[in-house]
Design a protein around this motif. Structure first.
Motif, short mmCIF file in Angstrom:
data_model
loop_
_atom_site.label_atom_id
_atom_site.label_comp_id
_atom_site.label_asym_id
_atom_site.label_seq_id
_atom_site.Cartn_x
_atom_site.Cartn_y
_atom_site.Cartn_z
N GLY A 113 0.79 -1.23 0.00
CA GLY A 113 0.00 0.00 0.00
C GLY A 113 0.82 1.28 0.00
O GLY A 113 0.25 2.37 0.11
N LYS A 114 2.13 1.16 -0.17
CA LYS A 114 2.95 2.38 -0.15
C LYS A 114 2.56 3.34 -1.26
O LYS A 114 2.32 4.52 -1.03
CB LYS A 114 4.45 2.04 -0.31
CG LYS A 114 5.03 1.24 0.84
CD LYS A 114 6.52 0.95 0.61
CE LYS A 114 6.82 -0.01 -0.53
NZ LYS A 114 6.29 -1.37 -0.34
N THR A 115 2.52 2.82 -2.49
CA THR A 115 2.23 3.71 -3.62
C THR A 115 0.81 4.26 -3.53
O THR A 115 0.58 5.46 -3.75
CB THR A 115 2.44 2.96 -4.95
OG1 THR A 115 3.81 2.59 -5.04
CG2 THR A 115 2.10 3.82 -6.14
N SER A 116 -0.15 3.40 -3.18
CA SER A 116 -1.54 3.88 -3.05
C SER A 116 -1.63 4.98 -2.00
O SER A 116 -2.28 6.01 -2.22
CB SER A 116 -2.46 2.74 -2.61
OG SER A 116 -2.29 1.61 -3.43
N LEU A 136 5.08 7.34 -9.68
CA LEU A 136 4.80 5.91 -9.75
C LEU A 136 5.26 5.22 -8.47
O LEU A 136 4.84 5.57 -7.39
CB LEU A 136 5.45 5.30 -11.00
CG LEU A 136 5.00 5.94 -12.32
CD1 LEU A 136 5.81 5.41 -13.49
CD2 LEU A 136 3.51 5.73 -12.55
N SER A 137 6.17 4.24 -8.60
CA SER A 137 6.60 3.49 -7.42
C SER A 137 8.12 3.53 -7.32
O SER A 137 8.76 2.56 -6.96
CB SER A 137 6.09 2.04 -7.54
OG SER A 137 6.28 1.35 -6.33
N PHE A 138 8.70 4.71 -7.61
CA PHE A 138 10.17 4.86 -7.64
C PHE A 138 10.70 4.96 -6.22
O PHE A 138 11.08 6.03 -5.77
CB PHE A 138 10.56 6.11 -8.42
CG PHE A 138 10.32 6.04 -9.90
CD1 PHE A 138 9.86 4.87 -10.50
CD2 PHE A 138 10.58 7.14 -10.71
CE1 PHE A 138 9.64 4.81 -11.86
CE2 PHE A 138 10.37 7.08 -12.08
CZ PHE A 138 9.90 5.92 -12.66
N ASN A 139 10.76 3.82 -5.53
CA ASN A 139 10.96 3.90 -4.08
C ASN A 139 12.32 3.40 -3.58
O ASN A 139 12.49 3.16 -2.40
CB ASN A 139 9.83 3.14 -3.38
CG ASN A 139 9.85 1.65 -3.71
OD1 ASN A 139 10.86 1.13 -4.15
ND2 ASN A 139 8.72 0.99 -3.48
N GLY A 140 13.30 3.29 -4.47
CA GLY A 140 14.59 2.74 -4.03
C GLY A 140 15.73 3.72 -4.14
O GLY A 140 15.53 4.94 -4.22
N LEU A 160 8.20 10.91 0.10
CA LEU A 160 9.08 9.90 -0.47
C LEU A 160 8.63 8.50 -0.07
O LEU A 160 8.64 8.13 1.11
CB LEU A 160 10.52 10.14 0.00
CG LEU A 160 11.10 11.49 -0.41
CD1 LEU A 160 12.45 11.71 0.26
CD2 LEU A 160 11.25 11.59 -1.92
N GLU A 161 8.23 7.70 -1.08
CA GLU A 161 7.95 6.28 -0.85
C GLU A 161 9.30 5.58 -0.67
O GLU A 161 10.23 5.80 -1.44
CB GLU A 161 7.20 5.71 -2.07
CG GLU A 161 7.00 4.21 -1.99
CD GLU A 161 6.15 3.66 -3.16
OE1 GLU A 161 5.38 4.44 -3.76
OE2 GLU A 161 6.27 2.45 -3.44
N MET A 162 9.40 4.76 0.38
CA MET A 162 10.67 4.07 0.63
C MET A 162 10.43 2.56 0.67
O MET A 162 9.73 2.05 1.54
CB MET A 162 11.27 4.54 1.95
CG MET A 162 11.67 6.01 1.92
SD MET A 162 12.53 6.53 3.41
CE MET A 162 12.91 8.23 2.99
N GLY A 318 -2.36 0.05 -12.56
CA GLY A 318 -2.03 -1.32 -12.17
C GLY A 318 -2.43 -1.68 -10.76
O GLY A 318 -2.16 -2.77 -10.29
N ARG A 319 -3.06 -0.72 -10.03
CA ARG A 319 -3.49 -1.01 -8.67
C ARG A 319 -5.00 -0.82 -8.60
O ARG A 319 -5.48 0.31 -8.56
CB ARG A 319 -2.81 -0.08 -7.69
CG ARG A 319 -1.34 -0.38 -7.54
CD ARG A 319 -0.57 0.86 -7.27
NE ARG A 319 0.86 0.60 -7.29
CZ ARG A 319 1.62 0.61 -8.37
NH1 ARG A 319 1.10 0.86 -9.54
NH2 ARG A 319 2.90 0.37 -8.29
N MET A 320 -5.72 -1.91 -8.62
CA MET A 320 -7.17 -1.85 -8.56
C MET A 320 -7.72 -0.81 -9.55
O MET A 320 -8.58 -0.03 -9.23
CB MET A 320 -7.65 -1.54 -7.13
CG MET A 320 -7.26 -2.57 -6.11
SD MET A 320 -7.90 -4.24 -6.43
CE MET A 320 -9.63 -4.04 -6.04
MG LIG Z 1 5.11 0.99 -4.57
#
Ligand SMILES: [Mg+2]
Ligand SMILES: Nc1ncnc2c1ncn2[C@@H]1O[C@H](COP(=O)(O)OP(=O)(O)OP(=O)(O)O)[C@@H](O)[C@H]1O
Length: 465
Positions: A113-116, A136-140, A160-162, A318-320
């Motif tokens: 659920g990080k990106t959502s 998007l999901s650029f979390n690294g 920041l998504e981690m 791509g998420r629901m």
């Molecule tokens: Mg993500």
């Protein structure tokens, strides 16, 4: 990006300019790793990729307007050459952050659920102040610097998504960009195979986020998840909790509408306001409450958070992702990734959206990176399909898909096993009937995203008419 000269960049990353006649040349557009995304004034970052080497595109990037290239070797066009390009990206992100007007950095992590949540949070924070969030999901270790490069002097809030696939990963990210606010969503079994040591070791790794917070920061923790709550003693920051069963910021009176969209009442310290989400699936209640808690922690009123959540939309595909086809088939594309927890929420959303009267078809690929317990998780997935009352299953893959298939059949589900994505698409061509609700989901490497996209556009497949 905040403007920096090549000389300043070279100093920040400990690199040497090469083929750069003008060290005063300015980079003022975001650093990018894809030469097709270069804007005039950008820095092109040459990374070695899985399929190709970024250095091959250095010349094209400069031709497209890049001021220079960050590279591991001279490339015949203006470059800053460093021993390790990825390390240099981190150092540059730090230098960029130091030149910004001290935006409040919010880091968020969790198993699912990080990106959502990041998307919901960004949409709430935008109503408060100028916000930049992870795309998007650029979390690294690459995505985090790329996000920082998108910020400029007007940025007040940086979300920041981690992601974390093991101990030390989040510590590395918070070392580059120290967060003031840290949100931990949940501890589940995503990537458990890579962590080793089960959920405890995942909690240890995700807790690195709250360890990085300052005394005047804020740790936002999920009161419904004991593994997350166990992180509280690991931070010097004050703790604000959220949840549906417990928490300072609470979701109460949760309901799903006929299409599976949740509504609830958001409460905090005696204040309350209604939230009606435009997103599908009960799991978004937790994500939305988490986003509200961060916003409230940063000064939003309950009403402001609730209204922004009500207006929020799905930002990342791509998420629901729900498509109503003209022939009456509803396609749910949740194919970006899969693990046991996200399968559980997606299957319950599937039956909720069918409202009892429609046929439900789950097209499920295998779940990767689950380690020793993988077989057990796949057998359980088949039982979960049956328990949720899903009528039809198409299991996609090899031995593990066969386990899903077998336990679903035992549970009375009409099930078919196919070896791969193409076989699934072939079968679906004739399988789907008007009125069906179809869920497509599997781990990223199974490649079902493409299948889901094609199902959502039936014309391209000759499925209509
Ligand atoms: Mg993500
Ligand atoms: N709170 C939640 N609890 C359980 N599952 C969730 C939750 N939120 C989302 N999911 C499920 O997890 C899937 C992935 O969601 P999302 O992309 O937001 O997570 P993520 O943590 O960013 O994943 P990744 O690790 O791949 O970046 C969704 O498709 C959904 O099915």
């Amino acid at each position: 990006m905040v403007p920096m000269t090549l000389q300043e960049i070279a100093e920040a990353v400990g690199g040497a300019p090469h083929d750069a006649p003008d060290p005063g040349a300015v980079v003022d557009r975001p650093g990018v790793i894809d030469s097709r995304l270069v804007e005039p004034g950008a820095l092109f970052i040459a990374l070695p990729g899985e399929h190709t080497d970024g250095h091959r595109f250095a010349e094209a990037a400069v031709r497209a307007g890049a001021t220079a290239v960050l590279a591991a070797r001279p490339v015949g066009v203006p470059a800053i050459v460093v021993p390790d390009v990825q390390d240099a990206m981190g150092a540059l992100a730090r230098a960029v952050l130091d030149r910004l007007k001290a935006p409040t950095v919010i880091g968020l992590t969790g198993s699912a659920g990080k990106t959502s949540t990041k998307d919901l949070l960004a949409q709430v924070l935008e109503t408060m102040d100028t916000t930049v969030a992870t795309p998007l999901s650029f979390n690294g270790e690459i995505g985090l610097p790329l996000t920082v490069f998108r910020a400029d002097e007007s940025t007040r809030l940086l979300v920041l998504e981690m992601g974390s696939r093991g101990a030390g990963h989040i510590k590395y990210l918070t070392g580059i960009v120290p967060p003031k606010v840290g949100l931990v969503l949940n501890v589940g079994t995503a990537h458990v195979g890579e962590f080793g040591g089960g959920k405890e070791s995942i909690a240890v790794a995700k807790g690195e986020l709250v360890e990085a917070l300052p005394v005047d920061g804020l740790a936002v923790l999920n009161a419904d998840d004991p593994y997350v709550m166990s992180m509280a003693p690991r931070t010097v920051a004050p703790v604000l909790t959220f949840g549906a069963r417990a928490g300072d910021v609470r979701a109460v009176d949760i309901e799903l509408d006929g299409a599976g969209r949740p509504s609830f009442t958001l409460t905090y310290r005696g204040e309350s306001a209604p939230v009606k989400l435009g997103l599908y699936g009960a799991h978004h209640v937790s994500n939305a409450t988490a986003a509200a808690a961060v916003a409230i922690g940063l000064g939003a009123s309950v009403r402001q958070a609730a209204e922004a959540l009500t207006g929020a939309r799905q930002l990342t595909p791509g998420r629901m992702d729900v498509t109503e086809r003209p022939d009456g088939v509803t396609v749910i594309n949740d194919a970006f990734n899969a693990n046991p927890e996200s399968m559980a929420v997606a299957l319950s959303a599937l039956t909720a959206m069918a409202g009892g009267g429609r046929r439900t078809v789950a097209v499920l690929g295998e779940m990767r990176e689950l380690g020793e317990e993988s077989d057990a998780h796949h057998a359980e997935l088949g039982r979960m399909v049956a328990r949720n009352g899903v009528t039809d299953l198409i299991a996609v893959g090899g031995a593990e898909a066969a386990l899903v298939h077998a336990s679903a059949v035992d549970g009375g589900v009409t099930a078919t096993l196919v070896p791969d994505r193409d076989a699934a698409l072939d079968l679906l061509l004739t399988y789907l009937k008007p009125g069906d609700v179809v869920l497509v989901k599997g781990s990223h490497s199974v490649g079902l995203e493409d299948a889901a996209m094609r199902l959502a556009k039936p014309d391209a497949m000759g499925l209509t008419g």
